[in-house]
Design a protein around this motif. Structure first.
Motif, PDB file in Angstrom:
ATOM      1  N   SER A 125       0.831  -1.209   0.000  1.00  0.00           N
ATOM      2  CA  SER A 125       0.000   0.000   0.000  1.00  0.00           C
ATOM      3  C   SER A 125       0.866   1.259   0.000  1.00  0.00           C
ATOM      4  CB  SER A 125      -0.928  -0.005   1.215  1.00  0.00           C
ATOM      5  OG  SER A 125      -1.713   1.173   1.257  1.00  0.00           O
ATOM      6  N   ARG A 126       1.959   1.228   0.787  1.00  0.00           N
ATOM      7  CA  ARG A 126       2.856   2.397   0.839  1.00  0.00           C
ATOM      8  C   ARG A 126       3.537   2.628  -0.508  1.00  0.00           C
ATOM      9  NH1 ARG A 126       8.225   2.716   1.958  1.00  0.00           N
ATOM     10  NH2 ARG A 126       8.320   0.601   2.793  1.00  0.00           N
ATOM     11  N   SER A 129       0.977   4.020  -3.003  1.00  0.00           N
ATOM     12  CA  SER A 129       0.681   5.435  -2.778  1.00  0.00           C
ATOM     13  C   SER A 129       1.808   6.315  -3.305  1.00  0.00           C
ATOM     14  CB  SER A 129       0.472   5.695  -1.284  1.00  0.00           C
ATOM     15  OG  SER A 129      -0.666   5.016  -0.806  1.00  0.00           O
ATOM     16  N   GLU A 157      -5.631   3.329   3.223  1.00  0.00           N
ATOM     17  CA  GLU A 157      -4.531   4.168   2.789  1.00  0.00           C
ATOM     18  C   GLU A 157      -4.533   5.447   3.619  1.00  0.00           C
ATOM     19  OE1 GLU A 157      -4.796   4.805  -1.371  1.00  0.00           O
ATOM     20  OE2 GLU A 157      -4.988   2.686  -1.837  1.00  0.00           O
TER      21      GLU A 157
END
Length: 329
Positions: A125-126, A129, A157
């Motif tokens: 997810s990081r 993003s 998120e």
């Protein structure tokens, strides 16, 4: 502690699947359960058992590489410079030498041998993003509703705003020794936001089957009711902390049950019933006591006619016999 499934947002229950693919390269068979969880979280998962040099797609992508002495770190470093590729590594043998080589070759994260699904999803997810910000991809949380089963870990998120539509979401924190502390329950109409990745170890777990409305901050800021939602959430957090700070355990127990009655209370012939299942262990984690101590105190509170229970097993509910409502909703 029982194993809980994790689900990142967006998920397969969302309207669309994520467009940034996640490619696992190398021998990941031992971690197949974790990879399935990534797929279940809505990511476009691909397996590349041959050469990462074949990854010539110019689109942004995330690559997970299993580290060994033959891992093509130089190829990954070159691809990361030439294309929109971000990568992380799995240090299966916990080799300091290989971990250092991976970081020197541009790895954004190196997972330990015994990583968890939560860590893997949070890492992906990081990276996702970051790729979105760098390449102007509007793949972030949109306005949608998502369904979660009871016991799932929800990983929003950082720019996501969640609103509970149905069911109950638990906010917990995991200590270094593995102990889990309950920080509150959120029901329909309550709002939560993504938490930055730090040492707080805060996580969201579905207490029941739940439906969440997921929006971006930009979208949520257009909602004229946002200030009221945030105000209510702040009041709830402060009230919960105040109850946890009471000097005596019985006061903490009754204080937290009173707050839960404000959120989930249903009028009963004998008082106010908290219409959500709370176990002795969960209550103990919230007040900072052992389950045995909480069970004994609950027995004392029942004898003093402050508290009762209705139902049994999974249908058991606490009943406050002498309760006055406040405004912490």
């Amino acid at each position: 502690m029982s194993r809980q499934r994790s689900q990142a947002i967006p998920s397969t229950h969302a309207e669309t699947t994520l467009t940034i693919p996640v490619v696992f390269s190398g021998a990941w068979a031992e971690a197949s359960d974790h990879i399935v969880s990534v797929f279940d979280a809505g990511y476009d998962v691909r397996m590349e058992h041959r050469s990462v040099g074949r990854l010539t797609d110019a689109r942004p992508m995330i690559v997970g590489m299993r580290l060994d002495e033959d891992a093509p770190l130089g190829v990954l470093q070159r691809l990361a410079h030439q294309s929109a590729l971000s990568w992380f590594a799995w240090n299966r043998d916990d080799s300091p030498h290989l971990a250092l080589q991976a970081y020197q070759a541009g790895a954004q994260a190196v997972l330990p041998s015994s990583f968890t699904t939560d860590i893997l999803l949070a890492t992906i997810s990081r990276l996702r993003s970051s790729l979105e910000r760098e390449h102007g991809i509007s793949d972030g949380p949109a306005r949608r509703h998502q369904r979660f089963d009871r016991g799932q870990v929800v990983i929003p998120e950082q720019n996501a705003v969640l609103e509970v539509q149905e069911g109950v979401l638990a906010v917990t924190v995991i200590h270094e020794d593995g102990a889990e502390v309950l920080l509150g329950l959120c029901g329909p109409g309550q709002m939560l936001v993504g938490h930055p990745e730090d040492s707080c170890s805060i996580r969201l777990v579905t207490h029941t089957d739940a439906t969440l409305r997921v929006r971006s901050w930009d979208d949520a800021l257009q909602d004229i009711e946002l200030p009221q939602h945030l105000r209510a959430r702040l009041q709830q957090m402060e009230a919960w902390a105040a109850m946890q700070a009471r000097p005596h355990l019985d006061q903490r127990i009754m204080g937290l049950l009173s707050l839960l009655a404000e959120q989930f209370g249903v009028e009963h012939a004998d008082g106010m019933m908290i219409d959500v299942r709370i176990t002795h262990q969960q209550l103990a984690s919230a007040v900072g006591a052992t389950r045995t101590t909480v069970t004994r105190l609950l027995r004392d509170l029942k004898r003093s006619r402050q508290l009762a229970t209705v139902g049994s097993g999974s249908s058991e509910r606490f009943l406050l016999l002498d309760w006055e409502p406040h405004q912490h909703e």
